[in-house]
Design a protein around this motif. Structure first.
Motif, mmCIF file in Angstrom:
data_model
loop_
_atom_site.group_PDB
_atom_site.id
_atom_site.type_symbol
_atom_site.label_atom_id
_atom_site.label_comp_id
_atom_site.label_asym_id
_atom_site.label_seq_id
_atom_site.Cartn_x
_atom_site.Cartn_y
_atom_site.Cartn_z
ATOM 1 N N TRP A 183 -57.584 48.548 88.504
ATOM 2 C CA TRP A 183 -58.608 47.855 89.269
ATOM 3 C C TRP A 183 -58.722 46.398 88.819
ATOM 4 N N SER A 184 -58.698 46.139 87.527
ATOM 5 C CA SER A 184 -58.813 44.777 87.013
ATOM 6 C C SER A 184 -57.666 43.908 87.521
ATOM 7 N N GLN A 185 -56.440 44.415 87.407
ATOM 8 C CA GLN A 185 -55.275 43.655 87.860
ATOM 9 C C GLN A 185 -55.320 43.411 89.356
ATOM 10 N N TYR A 186 -55.674 44.452 90.123
ATOM 11 C CA TYR A 186 -55.612 44.303 91.571
ATOM 12 C C TYR A 186 -56.708 43.383 92.092
ATOM 13 N N ARG A 187 -57.894 43.495 91.516
ATOM 14 C CA ARG A 187 -58.979 42.608 91.951
ATOM 15 C C ARG A 187 -58.585 41.148 91.747
ATOM 16 N N ASN A 188 -58.039 40.847 90.558
ATOM 17 C CA ASN A 188 -57.630 39.470 90.269
ATOM 18 C C ASN A 188 -56.519 39.017 91.204
ATOM 19 N N LYS A 189 -55.587 39.903 91.496
ATOM 20 C CA LYS A 189 -54.475 39.548 92.383
ATOM 21 C C LYS A 189 -54.967 39.235 93.793
#
Length: 389
Positions: free
Chosen positions: A205-211
């Motif tokens: 979730w952290s990676q995808y939100r930032n992406k």
């Protein structure tokens, strides 16, 4: 045979080291990397690889979705600076490898004729249970082969587009997204030489939100690219701004029951090659129980809404096709009418020209006959005037 890879990366600290290590182990001779202004530690990781002479590192902090131009430049340099015979243009979440897992990319590309120039390589998403943080290398161990209708229910338009490896070239052009190149495909590898890409687009979730946020802001800063409103990144960016991206992130990951049913139906197939060969640089942490409970509560409504959205889009596409067909038919009718009008005008012009010619001929005949009548009359008078007549 020299094999090169190009990468343009931004904030990929959770997976970039595993990705580079994987492709070095696969025999890739040169990896050219452009860091696009990372702020999560990716730059330091890349500088370490560069200091060891393992990658050709460049920096481009401008964030305006200029991927096509940066990757094109790297792809050309792979040939002109590093003499690459084959070039792979990849993303940080893509792991290239032969379908025959006993072989390496280097071995396979050594046997692929360069006369092919380029060819499509299928990209397969890996999925599994969601997580708040982590690379997902040991967690995302299922090939996502769901039918299109099932993808639509979870907000995914389609399976990934194929990638396009190509021979080294000083004037190659790589399209936005790396999926197409200017070199025509003139063949495909046969049995034993097939290649695929394992893709981890939703690692945490952290990676995808930032992406999603980075993608949306970059497109907003470069309006000349004008992606479709249905572009997956822009749809998720709209969800992020509306505060509903997390439920959609969770929705696209199957739960345990869905995985069991999907395995039986062939929609999910275990794929553990990355989990067996690589280590996760970032530990997985679980999603908050309250968020999971909310997503489970919203899931039926979200699935129904997404199915309706894609159904409406399909109908709009069909209607657009019908409208375009009618417009094309109208254009053909107009062209036919213009051609008829032109032919009619040509006919009338020709008829008028013919009539003028006839009138001129009639005038000349009349003049000739008049002159002839005068001559006859004069001749007769001359005869009558002779003496003794």
């Amino acid at each position: 045979m020299k094999l090169a890879m190009t990468l343009m990366v931004r904030d990929e600290a959770d997976i970039i080291s595993a990705m580079i290590d994987h492709h070095l182990a696969q025999g890739v001779d040169t990896i050219i990397v452009t860091d696009n202004g990372s702020v999560d530690g990716t730059t330091a990781i890349l500088e370490e690889y560069s200091a060891r002479g393992l990658i050709d590192l460049r920096h481009d902090p401008v964030q305006r979705k200029q991927q096509w131009s940066v990757v094109t430049a790297m792809a050309r340099d792979a040939y002109t600076l590093h003499q690459a015979d084959w070039v792979l243009n990849a993303d940080a979440d893509e792991f290239w490898l032969p379908r025959d897992r006993s072989r390496t990319l280097k071995e396979v590309f050594s046997e692929i004729p360069k006369s092919y120039q380029s060819f499509p390589v299928p990209v397969v998403n890996l999925t599994g249970r969601p997580a708040a943080t982590g690379s997902g290398l040991q967690r995302l161990v299922y090939r996502d082969e769901r039918p299109t209708d099932a993808l639509h229910e979870v907000g995914i338009r389609a399976h990934p587009t194929s990638d396009a490896p190509h021979i080294g070239s000083a004037d190659v052009h790589v399209s936005q997204g790396n999926h197409e190149v200017s070199l025509e495909s003139r063949g495909r590898p046969g049995e034993g030489l097939e290649i695929e890409v394992l893709h981890l687009p939703w690692r945490s979730w952290s990676q995808y939100r930032n992406k999603v946020e980075a993608t949306g802001l970059a497109y907003e800063s470069n309006p000349g690219l004008a992606p479709s409103p249905n572009h997956h990144g822009m749809r998720d960016y709209a969800r992020l701004k509306a505060g509903i991206l997390l439920p959609y992130y969770l929705l696209r990951h199957p739960d345990a029951e869905e995985l069991r049913a999907g395995e039986a139906a062939g929609s999910f197939t275990r794929e553990t090659v990355l989990a067996e060969r690589l280590t996760s640089p970032v530990a997985d942490t679980g999603i908050d129980a309250a968020d999971l409970a909310l997503q489970e509560h919203l899931a039926p409504a979200l699935r129904d809404a997404e199915s309706r959205v894609y159904s409406i889009n399909d109908r709009l596409d069909a209607a657009s096709g019908t409208i375009q067909e009618l417009r094309d038919e109208l254009d053909r009718v107009r062209a036919d009418r213009e051609r008829i009008d032109y032919d009619r005008a040509q006919y009338l012009h020709g008829r008028d020209e013919a009539q003028r010619t006839i009138d001129q001929l009639n005038e000349r005949i009349a003049e000739f006959e008049a002159r002839r009548a005068v001559k006859l009359s004069n001749g007769l008078r001359t005869i009558l005037r002779r003496p003794g007549q």
